[in-house]
Design an enzyme around this catalytic site. Structure first.
Site, PDB file in Angstrom:
ATOM      1  CE  LYS A 126       0.519   2.603 -11.633  1.00 48.39           C
ATOM      2  NZ  LYS A 126       0.550   2.582 -10.106  1.00 48.39           N
TER       3      LYS A 126
ATOM      4  CE1 TYR B 113       5.654   2.886  -8.554  1.00 52.17           C
ATOM      5  CE2 TYR B 113       6.038   1.100 -10.073  1.00 52.17           C
ATOM      6  CZ  TYR B 113       5.233   2.234  -9.633  1.00 52.17           C
ATOM      7  OH  TYR B 113       4.222   2.609 -10.367  1.00 52.17           O
TER       8      TYR B 113
ATOM      9  CG  ASN C 128      -2.992   3.060  -8.871  1.00 52.34           C
ATOM     10  OD1 ASN C 128      -2.171   2.495  -9.696  1.00 52.34           O
ATOM     11  ND2 ASN C 128      -2.253   4.064  -8.023  1.00 52.34           N
TER      12      ASN C 128
ATOM     13  CG  HIS D 197       3.485   6.398 -11.963  1.00 48.77           C
ATOM     14  ND1 HIS D 197       3.917   6.289 -10.614  1.00 48.77           N
ATOM     15  CD2 HIS D 197       4.665   7.267 -12.321  1.00 48.77           C
ATOM     16  CE1 HIS D 197       4.844   7.207 -10.261  1.00 48.77           C
ATOM     17  NE2 HIS D 197       5.364   7.678 -11.376  1.00 48.77           N
TER      18      HIS D 197
ATOM     19  CD  GLU E 138       8.788   9.119 -11.233  1.00 49.63           C
ATOM     20  OE1 GLU E 138       8.383   8.811  -9.856  1.00 49.63           O
ATOM     21  OE2 GLU E 138       7.713   9.567 -12.041  1.00 49.63           O
TER      22      GLU E 138
HETATM   23  P1  CMP Z   1       1.852   4.894  -7.810  1.00 46.74           P
HETATM   24  O1  CMP Z   1       1.259   6.344  -7.946  1.00 46.74           O
HETATM   25  O2  CMP Z   1       2.685   4.263  -9.153  1.00 46.74           O
HETATM   26  O3  CMP Z   1       2.953   4.789  -6.883  1.00 46.74           O
HETATM   27  C1  CMP Z   1       3.207   3.944  -5.944  1.00 46.74           C
HETATM   28  C2  CMP Z   1       2.256   2.607  -6.292  1.00 46.74           C
HETATM   29  O4  CMP Z   1       2.174   1.820  -5.276  1.00 46.74           O
HETATM   30  C3  CMP Z   1       0.781   3.211  -6.356  1.00 46.74           C
HETATM   31  O5  CMP Z   1       0.671   3.928  -7.670  1.00 46.74           O
HETATM   32  C4  CMP Z   1       0.137   1.920  -6.408  1.00 46.74           C
HETATM   33  O6  CMP Z   1       0.047   1.254  -7.506  1.00 46.74           O
HETATM   34  C5  CMP Z   1       0.722   1.374  -5.151  1.00 46.74           C
HETATM   35  N1  CMP Z   1       0.213   1.524  -3.859  1.00 46.74           N
HETATM   36  C6  CMP Z   1       0.252   2.742  -3.131  1.00 46.74           C
HETATM   37  N2  CMP Z   1      -0.426   2.344  -1.970  1.00 46.74           N
HETATM   38  C7  CMP Z   1      -0.709   1.053  -1.978  1.00 46.74           C
HETATM   39  C8  CMP Z   1      -1.121   0.253  -0.735  1.00 46.74           C
HETATM   40  N3  CMP Z   1      -1.707   0.842   0.268  1.00 46.74           N
HETATM   41  N4  CMP Z   1      -1.376  -0.980  -1.202  1.00 46.74           N
HETATM   42  C9  CMP Z   1      -1.097  -1.576  -2.495  1.00 46.74           C
HETATM   43  N5  CMP Z   1      -0.617  -0.615  -3.386  1.00 46.74           N
HETATM   44  C10 CMP Z   1      -0.280   0.333  -3.238  1.00 46.74           C
END
Ligand code: CMP
Length: 143
Positions: free
Chosen positions: A10, A50, A113, A116, A127
């Site tokens: 990311k 998303y 984070n 993905h 995906e």
């Molecule tokens: P990802 O695994 O890419 O899938 C959805 C994304 O939403 C996740 O990683 C995070 O980047 C984001 N995400 C998931 N939960 C939260 C949360 N509680 N607050 C903010 N962002 C979130």
């Protein structure tokens, strides 16, 4: 039988120059790279990718984050790819991620984070085809 999963490095991890370290962890764990590209997501593309989260309170922030700089989608192949990759990256929230996982090492928070990973074989197929054409997937690795 080999399974596939979609990884994305990311924008925060790209910005912090962790592309190499993350790909090293992935390949050392036995995944084969089937396709990879670096790209800047548009708002429309991030929203579409998303869409499953569109009712979530964090959706707009997530779209903003994912369009904040280039990212690196990677199609990966390995036996048990979805589960093994999710183990390798650790929990969504780095505070809960196990030692040595990608998110423990490189993620800043639950929102930012670093990577993905697909959550099922069916979603992995969807995906991967979201980012890569059939022609872009490399099928000529020796057995
Ligand atoms: P990802 O695994 O890419 O899938 C959805 C994304 O939403 C996740 O990683 C995070 O980047 C984001 N995400 C998931 N939960 C939260 C949360 N509680 N607050 C903010 N962002 C979130």
């Amino acid at each position: 039988m080999n399974n596939k999963t979609l990884a994305i490095i990311k924008p925060d991890a790209v910005r912090d120059n962790y592309i190499g370290e993350i790909i090293t962890l992935i390949t050392k764990a036995g995944f084969k790279v089937k396709a990879m590209k670096m790209m800047q997501l548009t708002t429309d593309v991030a929203k579409a990718f998303y869409a499953v989260h569109k009712e979530r309170p964090f959706y707009n922030d997530l779209v903003e984050y994912m369009t904040s700089g280039p990212c690196v989608p990677i199609a990966l192949e390995k036996e048990n790819a979805v589960e093994d990759y999710r183990k390798l990256i650790g929990a969504t929230d780095p505070a809960e991620a196990a030692e040595g996982t990608v998110r423990k090492l490189y993620a800043k928070s639950k929102a930012f984070n670093a990577v993905h990973g697909s959550d099922s074989d069916a979603n992995a197929e969807i995906e991967i085809s979201f980012f890569f054409s059939k022609e872009e997937l490399i099928n000529n690795y020796p057995a």
